[in-house]
Design a protein around this motif. Structure first.
Motif, short mmCIF file in Angstrom:
data_model
loop_
_atom_site.label_atom_id
_atom_site.label_comp_id
_atom_site.label_asym_id
_atom_site.label_seq_id
_atom_site.Cartn_x
_atom_site.Cartn_y
_atom_site.Cartn_z
N LEU A 57 65.00 13.30 86.93
CA LEU A 57 64.68 11.91 86.89
C LEU A 57 65.89 10.88 86.96
CD1 LEU A 57 62.07 12.52 83.79
CD2 LEU A 57 61.54 12.18 86.22
N PRO A 58 65.59 9.72 87.55
CA PRO A 58 66.67 8.69 87.42
C PRO A 58 67.51 8.73 86.15
CG PRO A 58 64.94 7.91 88.78
CD PRO A 58 64.29 9.15 87.91
N ASN A 59 66.84 8.55 85.03
CA ASN A 59 67.72 8.24 83.81
C ASN A 59 68.33 9.45 83.40
OD1 ASN A 59 65.17 9.67 83.25
ND2 ASN A 59 65.07 9.10 81.01
N MET A 60 67.96 10.81 83.81
CA MET A 60 68.55 11.84 83.41
C MET A 60 69.84 12.02 84.50
SD MET A 60 65.42 14.67 83.42
CE MET A 60 66.28 16.09 83.38
N VAL A 61 69.76 11.56 85.55
CA VAL A 61 71.27 11.45 86.45
C VAL A 61 72.40 10.45 85.94
CG1 VAL A 61 72.00 10.57 88.54
CG2 VAL A 61 69.74 11.99 88.53
N VAL A 62 71.53 9.37 85.16
CA VAL A 62 72.53 8.27 84.62
C VAL A 62 73.37 8.99 83.55
CG1 VAL A 62 72.57 5.91 83.52
CG2 VAL A 62 71.20 6.41 85.72
N HIS A 63 72.31 9.67 82.56
CA HIS A 63 72.99 10.23 81.45
C HIS A 63 73.85 11.27 81.87
CE1 HIS A 63 72.97 11.42 77.17
NE2 HIS A 63 72.94 13.04 77.85
N ALA A 64 73.92 12.15 82.60
CA ALA A 64 74.53 13.17 83.05
C ALA A 64 75.88 12.55 83.60
CB ALA A 64 73.83 14.06 84.13
N ALA A 65 75.71 11.69 84.40
CA ALA A 65 77.00 11.01 84.93
C ALA A 65 77.94 10.34 83.84
CB ALA A 65 76.80 10.02 86.11
N ALA A 66 77.19 9.81 82.77
CA ALA A 66 77.80 8.99 81.77
C ALA A 66 78.60 9.88 80.94
CB ALA A 66 76.94 8.07 80.97
N SER A 67 77.99 11.08 80.31
CA SER A 67 78.45 12.02 79.82
C SER A 67 79.69 12.82 80.33
CB SER A 67 77.23 13.19 79.51
OG SER A 67 77.81 14.21 78.68
N ILE A 68 79.71 13.06 81.60
CA ILE A 68 80.90 13.61 82.19
C ILE A 68 82.13 12.68 82.25
CG2 ILE A 68 81.78 14.44 84.33
CD1 ILE A 68 79.27 15.54 85.11
N GLY A 69 81.78 11.45 82.54
CA GLY A 69 82.81 10.43 82.34
C GLY A 69 83.31 9.98 80.95
N GLU A 70 82.41 10.22 79.83
CA GLU A 70 82.85 10.16 78.68
C GLU A 70 83.92 11.27 78.08
OE1 GLU A 70 80.96 9.65 73.96
OE2 GLU A 70 79.76 9.81 76.03
N ASN A 71 83.41 12.37 78.62
CA ASN A 71 84.21 13.80 78.06
C ASN A 71 85.72 13.57 78.98
OD1 ASN A 71 82.08 14.64 76.56
ND2 ASN A 71 80.96 15.77 78.01
N SER A 102 68.29 2.06 86.75
CA SER A 102 68.41 2.55 85.47
C SER A 102 69.93 2.61 84.97
CB SER A 102 68.07 4.06 85.54
OG SER A 102 66.91 4.49 85.84
N ALA A 103 70.96 2.47 85.80
CA ALA A 103 72.24 2.37 85.12
C ALA A 103 72.52 0.86 85.26
CB ALA A 103 73.18 3.01 86.24
N GLY A 104 71.71 -0.01 85.64
CA GLY A 104 72.08 -1.35 85.52
C GLY A 104 72.82 -1.97 86.62
N ILE A 105 72.88 -1.31 87.67
CA ILE A 105 73.85 -1.69 88.94
C ILE A 105 72.83 -2.30 89.96
CG2 ILE A 105 75.18 -0.65 90.60
CD1 ILE A 105 75.86 1.62 88.48
N THR A 106 73.42 -3.08 90.66
CA THR A 106 72.74 -3.79 91.87
C THR A 106 73.47 -3.88 92.82
OG1 THR A 106 71.55 -5.86 92.60
CG2 THR A 106 73.32 -6.41 91.05
N ASN A 107 72.82 -3.82 94.39
CA ASN A 107 73.62 -3.82 95.44
C ASN A 107 72.98 -4.67 96.45
OD1 ASN A 107 71.22 -2.72 96.13
ND2 ASN A 107 72.03 -0.49 96.46
#
Length: 250
Positions: free
Chosen positions: A145-159, A92-97
């Motif tokens: 949900l996975p997209n909720m995790v991505v959104h929460a992490a992005a929000s913290i980083g932006e703030n 969901s975050a567009g990251i691949t391993n």
């Protein structure tokens, strides 16, 4: 279920029972465990936290080729690399391993020079939120949900970045080591400092050293109510007075 190899040199077969039969009111039934198992094994079981959610039984001690069971706790590789939910978060975050064999190898790659600082920060924030979601599910009955995790992490980083702007643009300046430098041969050096605590009581101290860095004399005293300049001026006088007593003319 069968527990084999838990007790050395003995097989134990418990018929028609589940793990839940050893749990009472959300806690391990210690008395029942001691009926079948030794002290060390019971302690190992009691160290396993029980989930708040009802779930199907699964192996806690997984069999090895020798028949001995070992604790099958999840590790970082299981949780952050191969877990289906976590894989959906990365997707969901567009990251691949896919270029890495395990989480440790992938994690170390985050700190390469060609990685931007913000990219590494985002990856670490995602790990933190994934761990938080896991704990919320187990202990608070709160799924995500996975997209909720991505959104929460992005929000913290932006703030964080908005409230902590970079002080320097471009490459960081070269650091400089600050250290004490001895005087020339035949000279003595006086160092001093004064301080004031809570704008009230002042104290100051000094040290006199020769060209080898060996202390010749040191002193400190409380000065009372005074400003920092007064405290340092007083200790300079003290230091010079003792330098004269030591016949330090240079």
């Amino acid at each position: 279920m069968a527990w084999k190899g838990i007790i050395d040199n003995r097989d134990l077969l418990i018929q028609d029972e589940n793990v839940s039969d050893y749990i009472v009111n959300g806690c391990w039934n210690v008395n029942k465990l001691y009926v079948f198992l030794d002290h060390d094994t019971v302690n190992s079981i009691l160290s396993i936290p029980l989930p708040a959610l009802d779930s199907r039984d699964a192996f806690v001690w997984r069999p090895t080729s020798s028949g001995i069971f070992f604790s099958g706790d999840e590790d970082l590789n299981d949780f952050f690399f191969s877990c289906p939910f976590t894989a959906n978060v990365w997707r969901s975050a567009g990251i691949t391993n896919i270029d890495f064999q395990n989480f440790e190898e992938w994690f170390l790659s985050w700190f390469r020079k060609d990685y931007q600082k913000s990219t590494t920060e985002n990856l670490l924030l995602l790990c933190w939120k994934i761990w938080e979601v896991r704990n919320n599910l187990i202990f608070r009955h709160s799924p995500s949900l996975p997209n909720m995790v991505v959104h929460a992490a992005a929000s913290i980083g932006e703030n964080y970045r908005r409230n902590n702007p970079c002080l320097f643009k471009g490459p960081a300046s070269t650091s400089q080591v600050i250290r004490w430098l001895p005087p020339s041969a035949g000279f003595a050096k006086l160092n001093f400092a004064g301080s004031v605590v809570n704008n009230k009581k002042a104290a100051a101290g000094f040290v006199i050293r020769d060209h080898d860095g060996s202390p010749l004399f040191a002193g400190a005293r409380a000065i009372g109510h005074a400003s920092v300049p007064i405290a340092e001026g007083s200790v300079v006088r003290d230091g010079l007075y003792h330098a004269l007593l030591l016949n330090c003319r240079r």
